[in-house]
Design a protein around this motif. Structure first.
Motif, PDB file in Angstrom:
ATOM      1  N   ASP A   1      55.257  47.338  33.072  1.00 34.26           N
ATOM      2  CA  ASP A   1      54.123  48.068  32.494  1.00 34.26           C
ATOM      3  C   ASP A   1      52.843  47.250  32.538  1.00 34.26           C
ATOM      4  O   ASP A   1      51.744  47.800  32.663  1.00 34.26           O
ATOM      5  CB  ASP A   1      54.437  48.512  31.055  1.00 34.26           C
ATOM      6  CG  ASP A   1      54.702  47.351  30.104  1.00 34.26           C
ATOM      7  OD1 ASP A   1      55.033  46.250  30.591  1.00 34.26           O
ATOM      8  OD2 ASP A   1      54.584  47.549  28.882  1.00 34.26           O
ATOM      9  N   THR A   2      52.965  45.918  32.475  1.00 34.04           N
ATOM     10  CA  THR A   2      51.782  45.054  32.613  1.00 34.04           C
ATOM     11  C   THR A   2      51.226  45.148  34.032  1.00 34.04           C
ATOM     12  O   THR A   2      50.014  45.217  34.235  1.00 34.04           O
ATOM     13  CB  THR A   2      52.142  43.593  32.291  1.00 34.04           C
ATOM     14  OG1 THR A   2      52.678  43.525  30.971  1.00 34.04           O
ATOM     15  CG2 THR A   2      50.911  42.687  32.384  1.00 34.04           C
TER      16      THR A   2
ATOM     17  N   LYS B   1      51.605  47.701  36.140  1.00 33.42           N
ATOM     18  CA  LYS B   1      51.018  49.036  36.330  1.00 33.42           C
ATOM     19  C   LYS B   1      49.666  49.149  35.643  1.00 33.42           C
ATOM     20  O   LYS B   1      48.709  49.709  36.197  1.00 33.42           O
ATOM     21  CB  LYS B   1      51.960  50.105  35.787  1.00 33.42           C
ATOM     22  CG  LYS B   1      51.445  51.536  36.020  1.00 33.42           C
ATOM     23  CD  LYS B   1      52.394  52.572  35.476  1.00 33.42           C
ATOM     24  CE  LYS B   1      51.915  53.983  35.825  1.00 33.42           C
ATOM     25  NZ  LYS B   1      50.541  54.270  35.377  1.00 33.42           N
ATOM     26  N   ARG B   2      49.561  48.601  34.438  1.00 30.27           N
ATOM     27  CA  ARG B   2      48.307  48.695  33.689  1.00 30.27           C
ATOM     28  C   ARG B   2      47.164  48.023  34.436  1.00 30.27           C
ATOM     29  O   ARG B   2      46.039  48.537  34.477  1.00 30.27           O
ATOM     30  CB  ARG B   2      48.479  48.069  32.299  1.00 30.27           C
ATOM     31  CG  ARG B   2      47.245  48.235  31.407  1.00 30.27           C
ATOM     32  CD  ARG B   2      47.530  47.843  29.974  1.00 30.27           C
ATOM     33  NE  ARG B   2      47.878  46.439  29.823  1.00 30.27           N
ATOM     34  CZ  ARG B   2      49.088  45.996  29.517  1.00 30.27           C
ATOM     35  NH1 ARG B   2      50.096  46.847  29.349  1.00 30.27           N
ATOM     36  NH2 ARG B   2      49.315  44.700  29.393  1.00 30.27           N
ATOM     37  N   ASN B   3      47.451  46.899  35.075  1.00 31.90           N
ATOM     38  CA  ASN B   3      46.394  46.184  35.781  1.00 31.90           C
ATOM     39  C   ASN B   3      46.053  46.833  37.124  1.00 31.90           C
ATOM     40  O   ASN B   3      44.912  46.749  37.578  1.00 31.90           O
ATOM     41  CB  ASN B   3      46.779  44.715  35.944  1.00 31.90           C
ATOM     42  CG  ASN B   3      46.627  43.946  34.643  1.00 31.90           C
ATOM     43  OD1 ASN B   3      45.519  43.643  34.227  1.00 31.90           O
ATOM     44  ND2 ASN B   3      47.734  43.673  33.971  1.00 31.90           N
TER      45      ASN B   3
ATOM     46  N   ASP C   1      46.114  50.090  37.400  1.00 32.58           N
ATOM     47  CA  ASP C   1      45.288  51.198  36.919  1.00 32.58           C
ATOM     48  C   ASP C   1      43.870  50.749  36.585  1.00 32.58           C
ATOM     49  O   ASP C   1      42.893  51.453  36.865  1.00 32.58           O
ATOM     50  CB  ASP C   1      45.930  51.834  35.684  1.00 32.58           C
ATOM     51  CG  ASP C   1      47.167  52.654  36.022  1.00 32.58           C
ATOM     52  OD1 ASP C   1      47.332  53.004  37.205  1.00 32.58           O
ATOM     53  OD2 ASP C   1      47.960  52.927  35.110  1.00 32.58           O
ATOM     54  N   LYS C   2      43.746  49.578  35.983  1.00 23.61           N
ATOM     55  CA  LYS C   2      42.413  49.039  35.694  1.00 23.61           C
ATOM     56  C   LYS C   2      41.605  48.882  36.975  1.00 23.61           C
ATOM     57  O   LYS C   2      40.433  49.265  37.054  1.00 23.61           O
ATOM     58  CB  LYS C   2      42.522  47.671  35.004  1.00 23.61           C
ATOM     59  CG  LYS C   2      42.833  47.693  33.538  1.00 23.61           C
ATOM     60  CD  LYS C   2      42.811  46.259  33.012  1.00 23.61           C
ATOM     61  CE  LYS C   2      43.192  46.196  31.544  1.00 23.61           C
ATOM     62  NZ  LYS C   2      43.176  44.793  31.045  1.00 23.61           N
TER      63      LYS C   2
ATOM     64  N   LEU D   1      41.618  52.740  34.286  1.00 23.22           N
ATOM     65  CA  LEU D   1      41.330  52.092  33.010  1.00 23.22           C
ATOM     66  C   LEU D   1      40.125  51.172  33.198  1.00 23.22           C
ATOM     67  O   LEU D   1      39.878  50.682  34.292  1.00 23.22           O
ATOM     68  CB  LEU D   1      42.530  51.253  32.531  1.00 23.22           C
ATOM     69  CG  LEU D   1      43.790  51.994  32.088  1.00 23.22           C
ATOM     70  CD1 LEU D   1      44.914  50.998  31.844  1.00 23.22           C
ATOM     71  CD2 LEU D   1      43.532  52.809  30.833  1.00 23.22           C
TER      72      LEU D   1
END
Length: 242
Positions: free
Chosen positions: A64-65, A67-69, A71-72, A77
């Protein structure tokens, strides 16, 4: 081809990287963000992002870390925008050093890199001053005891450019950057797992450093690698601290 001994240097480098594990995630995140911003968030269409994600997984970063980055970086994001800047310079004994950084503040980064060089006996050079001594290649290194004949057969069939046996038994496979993944998959598919597998800047020639010079060079490299904005440090020194 025969090459000089390098296994001790590799193990030494890996040990130092393990000591700095806390910084690995930060560097992985920056590489993921830049790769995703430049080539999109689809791993199947973005080789640089695939390599960055593989490195992050190897450092035990949660999915998830990662994927989050991604997305950023792709605008899903809000995130910080990083710029890639390469610095070149000289270390102990005239050894060549390349420092790759990712930064959101160029003024801060160049000041920190210059200070690390000057404080530890090196000199920051101009663009192009040492990079001509390096090649951008895929590099896979297998442990001593691995069958050289088997590595050569598998690697060359998969498109590798060269297979080099070191005096201590380590085997180095070199590829064009675009062929790196194909050769890595072929080796692993044949049960040959590299200890090191990366796309890197490889020096054409090396400078041997021993004793006090070796210790000073290692101190300079450590100072550069400890900088928050530094992603990778490449050099042509063979360091023997014994």
């Amino acid at each position: 081809m025969a090459g000089h001994s390098k296994w001790a240097n590799i193990q030494h480098r890996k040990g130092r990287q393990d000591e700095k594990r806390g910084k690995i995630w930060t560097r992985c995140i920056r590489e993921i963000m830049v790769a995703a911003r430049q080539g999109g968030g689809d791993l199947s269409a973005n080789p640089r992002l695939r390599l960055a994600v593989d490195k992050a997984k190897a450092a035990n970063m949660p999915a998830d870390t990662i994927k989050r980055n991604i997305d950023k970086a792709t605008g899903n994001l809000e995130g910080v925008s990083y710029e890639e800047i390469r610095y070149e310079g000289y270390g102990i004994g005239g050894a060549a050093i390349i420092v790759d950084t990712m930064t959101d503040n160029k003024v801060r980064t160049v000041a920190e890199v210059r200070h690390a060089f000057s404080k530890n006996g090196g000199n920051l050079g101009t663009e192009g001053s040492v990079s001509f001594q390096f090649r951008n290649v895929g590099q896979l290194i297998l442990a001593p005891g691995t069958s050289e004949d088997m590595v050569m057969e598998v690697a060359l069939d998969a498109g590798a450019e060269d297979v080099i046996a070191s005096e201590d038994g380590a085997i180095e496979v070199l590829t064009a950057p675009g062929d790196f993944e194909k050769v890595k998959e072929a080796l692993e598919g044949a049960g040959l797992k590299p200890e090191i597998a990366e796309v890197t800047m490889r020096a054409d020639n090396t400078v041997d450093l021993t004793g006090e010079d070796a210790q000073k060079m290692q101190k300079l490299l450590d100072a550069l690698e400890d900088l928050d904005d530094v992603q990778e440090v490449y050099h042509n020194a063979e360091i023997d601290e014994e």
